[in-house]
Design an enzyme around this catalytic site. Structure first.
Site, mmCIF file in Angstrom:
data_model
loop_
_atom_site.group_PDB
_atom_site.id
_atom_site.type_symbol
_atom_site.label_atom_id
_atom_site.label_comp_id
_atom_site.label_asym_id
_atom_site.label_seq_id
_atom_site.Cartn_x
_atom_site.Cartn_y
_atom_site.Cartn_z
ATOM 1 N N LYS A 137 5.215 -0.742 -13.926
ATOM 2 C CA LYS A 137 6.549 -1.325 -13.761
ATOM 3 C C LYS A 137 6.733 -2.490 -14.721
ATOM 4 C CE LYS A 137 7.574 -3.587 -9.874
ATOM 5 N NZ LYS A 137 7.921 -3.584 -8.439
ATOM 6 N N ASP A 173 -8.335 -11.010 -7.863
ATOM 7 C CA ASP A 173 -7.490 -11.207 -9.045
ATOM 8 C C ASP A 173 -7.888 -10.201 -10.124
ATOM 9 O OD1 ASP A 173 -6.228 -12.093 -11.388
ATOM 10 O OD2 ASP A 173 -6.447 -14.206 -10.851
ATOM 11 N N TRP A 197 2.110 2.960 -2.590
ATOM 12 C CA TRP A 197 1.649 3.863 -3.647
ATOM 13 C C TRP A 197 0.276 4.415 -3.296
ATOM 14 C CZ3 TRP A 197 3.154 3.095 -9.429
ATOM 15 C CH2 TRP A 197 4.556 3.030 -9.541
ATOM 16 N N GLY A 210 0.755 -1.245 0.000
ATOM 17 C CA GLY A 210 0.000 0.000 0.000
ATOM 18 C C GLY A 210 0.784 1.294 0.000
ATOM 19 N N ASP A 231 2.391 -0.980 -9.887
ATOM 20 C CA ASP A 231 3.737 -1.337 -9.444
ATOM 21 C C ASP A 231 3.820 -2.847 -9.161
ATOM 22 O OD1 ASP A 231 6.405 -0.480 -8.799
ATOM 23 O OD2 ASP A 231 5.936 -0.760 -6.678
ATOM 24 N N ASP A 289 -5.618 -5.571 -5.126
ATOM 25 C CA ASP A 289 -4.541 -6.553 -5.056
ATOM 26 C C ASP A 289 -5.127 -7.879 -4.558
ATOM 27 O OD1 ASP A 289 -1.187 -6.161 -4.851
ATOM 28 O OD2 ASP A 289 -2.010 -7.998 -3.996
#
Length: 198
Positions: free
Chosen positions: A154, A92, A55, A53, A114, A73
């Site tokens: 990312k 998911d 970000w 958490g 990320d 997430d």
């Protein structure tokens, strides 16, 4: 004795702890925001692969209670990550029901991701898994960003980065790679940035 810098807290990890962030990754988003001016008050922002958490916390602090942060997430966020304008969805990101829940909170001014795959130590396998996550994040950006919206994701550096940037240039006015200083020196991660969704 630590074998590499992943086994001991570095400057960024210590700084994150002292400033109340769950992980050092926050400074990568901070650099991205400083360079590209991504985060503004009253934005609706989607944070993909957000646990623990850092970000999400940075987004909430930067927007100072305005707008909305939708965070998703498989794993729960750290208990310290809270906000009246935070909506956390656990599940998911490839699941149709989760996609519908995320879509219902949009459309979004900014999508960030990320997420990293569980690494095996085999660089070929790990970069392929990273690429799959990037493709998923690009799908979210294409499907759920507002016109003129921005995107950051990312990726583990490999030969397919240019292919992904090429696909992003069909969606955004500009797409480029960017490696924040907060990335570990031995890390082969970098970020793909999409600016101004068409």
């Amino acid at each position: 004795m630590a074998k590499n810098s992943y086994e001991k807290p570095d400057f960024w990890s210590q700084k994150a702890f002292s400033e109340g962030y769950p992980a050092r990754s926050v400074y990568k988003l901070k650099e991205i925001d400083e360079k590209f001016g991504f985060i503004k008050k009253n934005y609706t922002v989607l944070d993909l692969g957000s646990a623990p958490g850092s970000w999400t916390t940075f987004l909430l602090r930067k927007m100072e209670g305005s707008g909305k942060v939708v965070s998703c997430d498989l794993n729960p966020l750290s208990k310290s990550v809270k906000g009246d304008n935070l909506f956390f969805i656990q599940g998911d990101l490839n699941d149709a029901e989760i996609r519908t829940q995320i879509k219902n909170h949009g459309p979004y001014d900014l999508v960030v991701c990320d997420a990293a795959p569980k690494t095996t130590g085999n660089r070929t396998v790990d970069t392929a898994r990273s690429e799959q996550l990037v493709e998923m994040a690009i799908w979210y950006a294409q499907a759920m960003l507002k016109t003129n919206g921005n995107f950051a994701v990312k990726i583990f550096q490999n030969g397919d980065q240019q292919k992904l940037l090429k696909s992003m240039r069909e969606i955004f006015s500009s797409a480029k790679g960017f490696k924040p200083e907060a990335c570990r020196s031995e890390s082969f991660e970098t970020y793909l940035i999409g600016i101004d969704k068409k």
